[in-house]
Scaffold this motif. Structure first.
Motif, PDB file in Angstrom:
ATOM      1  N   TYR A  44       0.791  -1.233   0.000  1.00 25.93           N
ATOM      2  CA  TYR A  44       0.000   0.000   0.000  1.00 25.93           C
ATOM      3  C   TYR A  44       0.821   1.279   0.000  1.00 25.93           C
ATOM      4  O   TYR A  44       0.260   2.373  -0.050  1.00 25.93           O
ATOM      5  N   LEU A  46       2.581   3.077   2.262  1.00 29.02           N
ATOM      6  CA  LEU A  46       2.142   3.983   3.327  1.00 29.02           C
ATOM      7  C   LEU A  46       3.235   4.955   3.749  1.00 29.02           C
ATOM      8  O   LEU A  46       2.948   6.007   4.296  1.00 29.02           O
ATOM      9  N   GLY A  81      -1.305   9.932   8.832  1.00 22.78           N
ATOM     10  CA  GLY A  81      -0.705   8.982   7.885  1.00 22.78           C
ATOM     11  C   GLY A  81      -0.853   7.565   8.408  1.00 22.78           C
ATOM     12  O   GLY A  81      -1.950   7.134   8.772  1.00 22.78           O
ATOM     13  N   ASP A 102      -7.019  11.024   9.463  1.00 23.97           N
ATOM     14  CA  ASP A 102      -6.420  11.133   8.141  1.00 23.97           C
ATOM     15  C   ASP A 102      -7.537  11.040   7.106  1.00 23.97           C
ATOM     16  O   ASP A 102      -8.550  10.373   7.334  1.00 23.97           O
ATOM     17  N   SER A 103      -7.328  11.696   5.967  1.00 24.06           N
ATOM     18  CA  SER A 103      -8.351  11.688   4.919  1.00 24.06           C
ATOM     19  C   SER A 103      -8.133  10.557   3.914  1.00 24.06           C
ATOM     20  O   SER A 103      -8.998  10.314   3.061  1.00 24.06           O
ATOM     21  N   ASN A 104      -7.018   9.850   4.020  1.00 23.61           N
ATOM     22  CA  ASN A 104      -6.659   8.816   3.057  1.00 23.61           C
ATOM     23  C   ASN A 104      -7.224   7.462   3.493  1.00 23.61           C
ATOM     24  O   ASN A 104      -6.890   6.952   4.558  1.00 23.61           O
ATOM     25  N   GLY A 105      -8.085   6.888   2.653  1.00 22.94           N
ATOM     26  CA  GLY A 105      -8.774   5.658   3.028  1.00 22.94           C
ATOM     27  C   GLY A 105      -7.864   4.485   3.304  1.00 22.94           C
ATOM     28  O   GLY A 105      -8.059   3.743   4.274  1.00 22.94           O
ATOM     29  N   LYS A 106      -6.837   4.281   2.482  1.00 24.63           N
ATOM     30  CA  LYS A 106      -5.970   3.111   2.691  1.00 24.63           C
ATOM     31  C   LYS A 106      -5.160   3.262   3.976  1.00 24.63           C
ATOM     32  O   LYS A 106      -4.892   2.276   4.672  1.00 24.63           O
ATOM     33  N   LYS A 107      -4.792   4.491   4.309  1.00 25.54           N
ATOM     34  CA  LYS A 107      -4.056   4.700   5.559  1.00 25.54           C
ATOM     35  C   LYS A 107      -4.952   4.452   6.766  1.00 25.54           C
ATOM     36  O   LYS A 107      -4.524   3.849   7.758  1.00 25.54           O
ATOM     37  N   GLN A 127     -11.566   8.534   9.282  1.00 29.31           N
ATOM     38  CA  GLN A 127     -11.236   9.063   7.961  1.00 29.31           C
ATOM     39  C   GLN A 127     -12.014  10.354   7.780  1.00 29.31           C
ATOM     40  O   GLN A 127     -13.237  10.349   7.677  1.00 29.31           O
ATOM     41  N   ARG A 129     -11.506  14.913   6.749  1.00 33.25           N
ATOM     42  CA  ARG A 129     -10.725  16.134   6.652  1.00 33.25           C
ATOM     43  C   ARG A 129     -10.668  16.758   8.043  1.00 33.25           C
ATOM     44  O   ARG A 129     -11.622  16.674   8.820  1.00 33.25           O
TER      45      ARG A 129
END
Length: 215
Positions: A44, A46, A81, A102-107, A127, A129
């Motif tokens: 992924y 990261l 992150g 964090d706004s990043n789905g995979k993280k 998840q 902003r």
């Protein structure tokens, strides 16, 4: 490739050099976190750091370097992150409630797996902003997340009246200081020395203007 024993030695030396005392089992959980991060990172992406020994120094020990400045019963780590510095800080102080943002789905999927597999009962991940997060926290951390102005514009509402904001920076953020929004003030800028990590490290401590608790 470094063995787990080598990584443990490196981590313990870093903790000792910082003058920290961690709870029983914390070193093992930190190494479990690093191993999980390395495993997920292969798929992924990261973090740009791939070497396990570098992960120990640049992620774990670097995060723990701000532990003496953390205060209060609740902490929000913004732009976390893969959980930095929030997860190492949560492992080091399991009595504190920690929210990872964090706004990043995979993280965030990784964060939730880390919380589950490491049994971090004091940690939640969301998840979102930063500007859409609700609640208030005694301490807010942010590591290489944004300028001081943007951090506080987006997340200033999350800080309690007597809380402190700990912004982790590389070089001294002199050019960012004039951008600190009205209502906030820089209390201190500490130079951090992180074992096995080159380059500059600074911690900017910010509070609400006029409130001197937590200096």
């Amino acid at each position: 490739m470094s063995s787990r024993h080598d990584l443990q030695t490196r981590l313990e030396h870093g903790i000792a050099a910082l003058g920290l005392q961690l709870p029983d089992g914390a070193v093992e959980r930190l190494l479990d976190y690093q191993a999980l991060l390395a495993r997920w990172n292969a798929t992924y992406n990261l973090t740009a750091i791939r070497d396990p020994a570098e992960m120990v120094s640049r992620h774990l020990v670097d995060s723990l370097a701000i532990l003496p400045f953390v205060q209060g019963e609740t902490l929000a780590d913004l732009g976390t992150g893969p959980g930095l510095p929030g997860i190492p800080l949560a492992i080091a102080a399991p009595q504190r409630q920690v929210l990872l943002v964090d706004s990043n789905g995979k993280k965030v999927r990784f964060l939730r797996e880390a919380i589950r597999s490491l049994k971090l009962e004091n940690v939640r991940a969301v998840q979102s902003r930063v500007e859409e997060v609700e609640g208030q926290f005694d301490c807010i951390t942010a590591r290489a997340f944004a300028s001081l102005q943007d951090m506080l514009d987006w997340g200033g509402h999350l800080l309690t009246n007597s809380g402190i904001w700990l912004a982790m920076k590389g070089k001294h953020p002199e050019e960012e200081l004039p951008g600190v929004p009205a209502g906030f003030e820089v209390r201190a800028i500490h130079t951090l020395t992180v074992p096995e990590v080159g380059g500059e490290r600074h911690l900017v401590v910010i509070g609400r203007a006029g409130d001197q608790a937590g200096c």
